[in-house]
Scaffold this motif. Structure first.
Motif, PDB file in Angstrom:
ATOM      1  N   PHE A 136       0.830  -1.209   0.000  1.00 17.65           N
ATOM      2  CA  PHE A 136       0.000   0.000   0.000  1.00 17.65           C
ATOM      3  C   PHE A 136       0.863   1.258   0.000  1.00 17.65           C
ATOM      4  O   PHE A 136       0.611   2.202  -0.751  1.00 17.65           O
ATOM      5  N   PHE A 137       1.905   1.280   0.855  1.00 17.56           N
ATOM      6  CA  PHE A 137       2.764   2.455   0.950  1.00 17.56           C
ATOM      7  C   PHE A 137       3.453   2.770  -0.380  1.00 17.56           C
ATOM      8  O   PHE A 137       3.532   3.917  -0.797  1.00 17.56           O
ATOM      9  N   THR A 138       3.982   1.729  -1.016  1.00 18.72           N
ATOM     10  CA  THR A 138       4.698   1.955  -2.272  1.00 18.72           C
ATOM     11  C   THR A 138       3.754   2.334  -3.416  1.00 18.72           C
ATOM     12  O   THR A 138       4.156   3.043  -4.338  1.00 18.72           O
ATOM     13  N   SER A 139       2.515   1.889  -3.346  1.00 17.65           N
ATOM     14  CA  SER A 139       1.571   2.184  -4.423  1.00 17.65           C
ATOM     15  C   SER A 139       1.053   3.610  -4.374  1.00 17.65           C
ATOM     16  O   SER A 139       0.615   4.150  -5.403  1.00 17.65           O
ATOM     17  N   VAL A 140       1.086   4.232  -3.185  1.00 13.22           N
ATOM     18  CA  VAL A 140       0.550   5.591  -3.053  1.00 13.22           C
ATOM     19  C   VAL A 140       1.643   6.649  -3.098  1.00 13.22           C
ATOM     20  O   VAL A 140       1.372   7.832  -2.880  1.00 13.22           O
ATOM     21  N   ALA A 141       2.882   6.240  -3.364  1.00 11.16           N
ATOM     22  CA  ALA A 141       3.964   7.228  -3.463  1.00 11.16           C
ATOM     23  C   ALA A 141       3.716   8.150  -4.652  1.00 11.16           C
ATOM     24  O   ALA A 141       3.355   7.695  -5.737  1.00 11.16           O
ATOM     25  N   PRO A 142       3.892   9.461  -4.456  1.00  9.80           N
ATOM     26  CA  PRO A 142       3.669  10.415  -5.562  1.00  9.80           C
ATOM     27  C   PRO A 142       4.585  10.114  -6.735  1.00  9.80           C
ATOM     28  O   PRO A 142       5.702   9.620  -6.570  1.00  9.80           O
ATOM     29  N   GLU A 143       4.105  10.423  -7.914  1.00  6.32           N
ATOM     30  CA  GLU A 143       4.891  10.188  -9.119  1.00  6.32           C
ATOM     31  C   GLU A 143       6.152  11.053  -9.101  1.00  6.32           C
ATOM     32  O   GLU A 143       6.119  12.234  -8.752  1.00  6.32           O
ATOM     33  N   GLY A 144       7.263  10.449  -9.448  1.00  5.53           N
ATOM     34  CA  GLY A 144       8.533  11.155  -9.435  1.00  5.53           C
ATOM     35  C   GLY A 144       9.302  11.022  -8.136  1.00  5.53           C
ATOM     36  O   GLY A 144      10.447  11.468  -8.045  1.00  5.53           O
ATOM     37  N   VAL A 145       8.685  10.395  -7.103  1.00  5.92           N
ATOM     38  CA  VAL A 145       9.347  10.192  -5.818  1.00  5.92           C
ATOM     39  C   VAL A 145      10.035   8.835  -5.823  1.00  5.92           C
ATOM     40  O   VAL A 145       9.400   7.798  -6.074  1.00  5.92           O
ATOM     41  N   THR A 146      11.320   8.827  -5.565  1.00  7.32           N
ATOM     42  CA  THR A 146      12.084   7.584  -5.519  1.00  7.32           C
ATOM     43  C   THR A 146      12.026   6.996  -4.108  1.00  7.32           C
ATOM     44  O   THR A 146      12.352   7.673  -3.129  1.00  7.32           O
ATOM     45  N   ILE A 147      11.609   5.754  -4.011  1.00  8.67           N
ATOM     46  CA  ILE A 147      11.520   5.083  -2.715  1.00  8.67           C
ATOM     47  C   ILE A 147      12.886   4.500  -2.365  1.00  8.67           C
ATOM     48  O   ILE A 147      13.395   3.627  -3.067  1.00  8.67           O
ATOM     49  N   ALA A 148      13.470   4.996  -1.291  1.00 10.91           N
ATOM     50  CA  ALA A 148      14.773   4.513  -0.825  1.00 10.91           C
ATOM     51  C   ALA A 148      14.775   4.586   0.692  1.00 10.91           C
ATOM     52  O   ALA A 148      15.159   5.593   1.288  1.00 10.91           O
ATOM     53  N   THR A 149      14.311   3.539   1.345  1.00  9.51           N
ATOM     54  CA  THR A 149      14.141   3.521   2.797  1.00  9.51           C
ATOM     55  C   THR A 149      15.472   3.308   3.498  1.00  9.51           C
ATOM     56  O   THR A 149      16.260   2.440   3.108  1.00  9.51           O
TER      57      THR A 149
END
Length: 249
Positions: A136-149
């Motif tokens: 759910f968290f990764t699917s709602v990330a705004p477009e252009g935001v790179t997920i790097a926890t």
């Protein structure tokens, strides 16, 4: 005559110290067996997040020492979890001589049952909650935001959820103890069921991330475990054993 109580108290303190030392030693033994695999253990813990991250995304370490301390911290916590049955055995060995027979029949299964429920809560969080919540968290990330926890932030996050789910899975044990000690009764708890439902969702809201999935996945097991606790407590409540000084031992 006056020195006897002091000697008895000293013996109890000495026994308590020995039990604590044995518990610490048990955790250290497990830790020494696991520390070599610390990196692999962290990799396994990170799988629910890595499996849901977009292609090409990865976890990062924002602190210089994080690649060492995060797996080390996880291994220490895991060692404590795995050594819990041995720790409970030490606690039981310390308190058992002072219990009545009817108390032993209740406390012993509760101590080891609580361990099983704690493990069940952690397993439920890892295998059920994490995949759904991270997806759910990764699917709602705004477009252009790179997920790097960050690896340390991720570890703190999952440990918080582990403790939250592990603790809430102890609800049946808490209910049995409350009814057994006379603080409340199963019938009284059944009458308070509407308040318990509201309280379960409030508690899950406070203990979990701000998403409806993880909150619901914590609240629903809490309600089911509440019902289970009432059923088990009713069995002990019907017996209502009276303590007999002759039964001590």
């Amino acid at each position: 005559m006056s020195s006897q109580p002091q000697s008895s108290l000293f013996d109890h303190l000495l026994e308590l110290r020995n039990r604590l030392l044995h518990s610490v030693l048990g955790v250290l033994v497990v830790f020494c067996c696991l520390v070599y695999f610390a990196q692999d253990i962290y990799q396994y813990l990170a799988q629910p997040l890595l499996a849901t991250m977009p292609e090409g995304a990865q976890m990062i370490a924002t602190d210089v020492a994080s690649p060492f301390f995060a797996p080390f911290k996880l291994t220490m916590v895991l060692s404590f979890f795995l050594a819990m049955p041995y720790i409970l055995f030490q606690i039981w060995s310390f308190i058992a001589p002072g219990l009545y027979q009817n108390e032993k029949k209740l406390i012993a299964p509760l101590m080891f049952g609580s361990t099983f429920l704690f493990y069940a809560g952690i397993s439920f969080a890892y295998f059920v909650v994490f995949p759904l919540a991270f997806s759910f968290f990764t699917s709602v990330a705004p477009e252009g935001v790179t997920i790097a926890t960050d690896i340390s932030s991720y570890l703190d996050f999952v440990l918080k959820l582990f403790f939250a789910f592990g603790a809430t899975f102890e609800i049946p044990v808490a209910i049995v103890l409350l009814c057994w000690t006379g603080v409340t009764e199963p019938a009284s708890l059944r009458a308070k069921r509407p308040y318990v439902i509201v309280g379960a969702f409030v508690i899950s809201m406070l203990l979990t991330p701000p998403d409806v999935i993880s909150q619901t996945l914590l609240a629903v097991p809490m309600l089911l475990l509440f019902e289970l606790g009432i059923m088990v407590a009713a069995l002990y409540h019907k017996k209502d054993p009276e303590a007999d000084p002759e039964d001590i031992g």
